[in-house]
Design an enzyme around this catalytic site. Structure first.
Site, PDB file in Angstrom:
ATOM      1  N   GLU A  96       6.029   2.772 -11.708  1.00 59.03           N
ATOM      2  CA  GLU A  96       5.363   2.387 -10.677  1.00 59.03           C
ATOM      3  C   GLU A  96       4.805   1.977  -9.748  1.00 59.03           C
ATOM      4  O   GLU A  96       3.885   0.678 -10.480  1.00 59.03           O
ATOM      5  CB  GLU A  96       4.033   3.526 -11.171  1.00 59.03           C
ATOM      6  CG  GLU A  96       2.869   3.859 -10.160  1.00 59.03           C
ATOM      7  CD  GLU A  96       1.573   4.444 -11.144  1.00 59.03           C
ATOM      8  OE1 GLU A  96       1.081   4.605 -10.193  1.00 59.03           O
ATOM      9  OE2 GLU A  96       1.793   4.649 -12.352  1.00 59.03           O
ATOM     10  N   LYS A 128       8.473   6.762 -10.654  1.00 63.09           N
ATOM     11  CA  LYS A 128       7.013   7.265  -9.873  1.00 63.09           C
ATOM     12  C   LYS A 128       6.296   6.177  -8.916  1.00 63.09           C
ATOM     13  O   LYS A 128       5.576   5.195  -8.658  1.00 63.09           O
ATOM     14  CB  LYS A 128       5.702   6.968 -11.038  1.00 63.09           C
ATOM     15  CG  LYS A 128       4.336   7.846 -10.657  1.00 63.09           C
ATOM     16  CD  LYS A 128       3.271   7.467 -11.773  1.00 63.09           C
ATOM     17  CE  LYS A 128       1.637   8.253 -11.311  1.00 63.09           C
ATOM     18  NZ  LYS A 128       0.783   8.596 -12.490  1.00 63.09           N
TER      19      LYS A 128
END
Length: 336
Positions: free
Chosen positions: A177, A219
């Site tokens: 992420e 992500k």
């Protein structure tokens, strides 16, 4: 576990019509959420609230996995069932947030690097034994005057890659992420430039660290105007810029992209995801990994009262259903 089996877990997390519930708020973050409804952030209140979320009837229709915080992974439901088992009994895959948070990057004003690599190998083994099947590590990139610097992007990209390699060694699917924050007055074009540069560096580092792309998920943030930008980009502009950026940076071997909501309203996050899936076929699944955008209506309905459990679950189920529809490009505002 073979790379093939890890790849199957990654694919399951981005199963058609499903996405991930991020319930991995750190203690300071969930305290802020509870403060807004005047509920003390005690361990029991956190446990009780999350049990309501995890036991929502039908949640598994639209949620493939749940990211847990360290405390939550170790907690049990009222009937004595560990939370990871509560989820697996519903066909939902348990995951775990493993980073130690973004801290000031020494020598670089207003920039941060995520810490938590020290001791991570042993923690991952323990998390696996506790029932986690995937993990998540968040890096934050801030847009401002003169930032982000290349040094900040490189430091975070390297940490993300080391984390991902350690996860796969420990037989966990890593969710990578790198979040380019919405905070700021930058326009969508600036967000696209920074997101493109960030993702290129992240995937270069993942390659250097021998991370198996088929056995991971990304992500990313959506490409969107800064919160205080005078002109907010439209849904069409966000979808087109985001898809263009991802196509230019994310290898087709990655099974899926599970977008973060990043401060968008629940409806806005759903609408933007929906529009991206309307655009057409993509080399990867375009899914969601939302925290606040799934939970905001639920926590507002709760107000710290056990008697509101049905309202909490109804609110969560509704938002999950809307995002499940967005996975197919079938969401409409009439669903609200």
């Amino acid at each position: 576990m073979t790379a093939y089996k890890l790849g199957k877990i990654a694919q399951s997390l981005v199963h058609a019509g499903k996405g991930i519930l991020a319930a991995d708020e750190s203690s300071p973050t969930i305290k802020k959420r509870f403060d807004r409804i005047n509920v003390p952030s005690s361990e029991e209140n956190r446990r009780s609230y999350r049990e309501m979320l995890f036991t929502t009837q039908g949640l598994e229709e639209f949620v493939s996995g749940v990211i847990l915080f360290d405390e939550t992974l170790r907690q049990i439901a009222q009937d004595g069932t560990p939370f990871p088992k509560v989820l697996t009994n519903k066909g939902i895959i348990p995951g775990i947030k493993v980073d130690k948070g973004a801290k000031a990057l020494a020598g670089f004003h207003s920039e941060k690097v995520t810490e938590g690599l020290d001791g991570l190998r042993d923690r991952l083994i323990e998390y696996r034994e506790l029932g986690a099947q995937f993990a998540k590590w968040r890096a934050v990139i801030t847009i401002g005057e003169g930032i982000p610097t290349r040094a900040c992007i490189d430091a975070n990209a390297h940490a993300l890659a080391r984390y991902a390699a350690l996860c796969q060694e420990a037989e966990l699917v890593p969710i990578v992420e790198p979040e380019v924050l919405m905070d700021g007055k930058h326009d969508i074009e600036r967000c696209e430039d920074v997101t493109t540069l960030t993702l290129r560096r992240v995937f270069a580092e993942l390659h250097e660290q021998n991370v198996i792309l088929e056995a991971m998920l990304l992500k990313p943030n959506m490409v969107i105007s800064g919160k205080t930008c005078p002109r907010q980009a439209s849904v069409d502009e966000v979808a087109e810029a985001t898809v263009r950026c991802m196509r230019r940076t994310v290898p087709a071997s990655v099974p899926g992209l599970v977008f973060l909501s990043g401060g968008q309203s629940p409806e806005q996050a759903t609408e933007n995801l929906n529009r991206m899936n309307v655009i057409g076929q993509h080399p990867w699944e375009l899914s969601f990994s939302y925290g606040r955008a799934l939970q905001e209506p639920a926590i507002a309905a709760w107000q710290g009262k056990a008697s509101n459990a049905a309202l909490v679950q109804k609110a969560l189920y509704h938002r999950a259903k809307c995002n499940g529809a967005a996975r197919y490009g079938n969401y409409t505002k009439e669903m609200e």
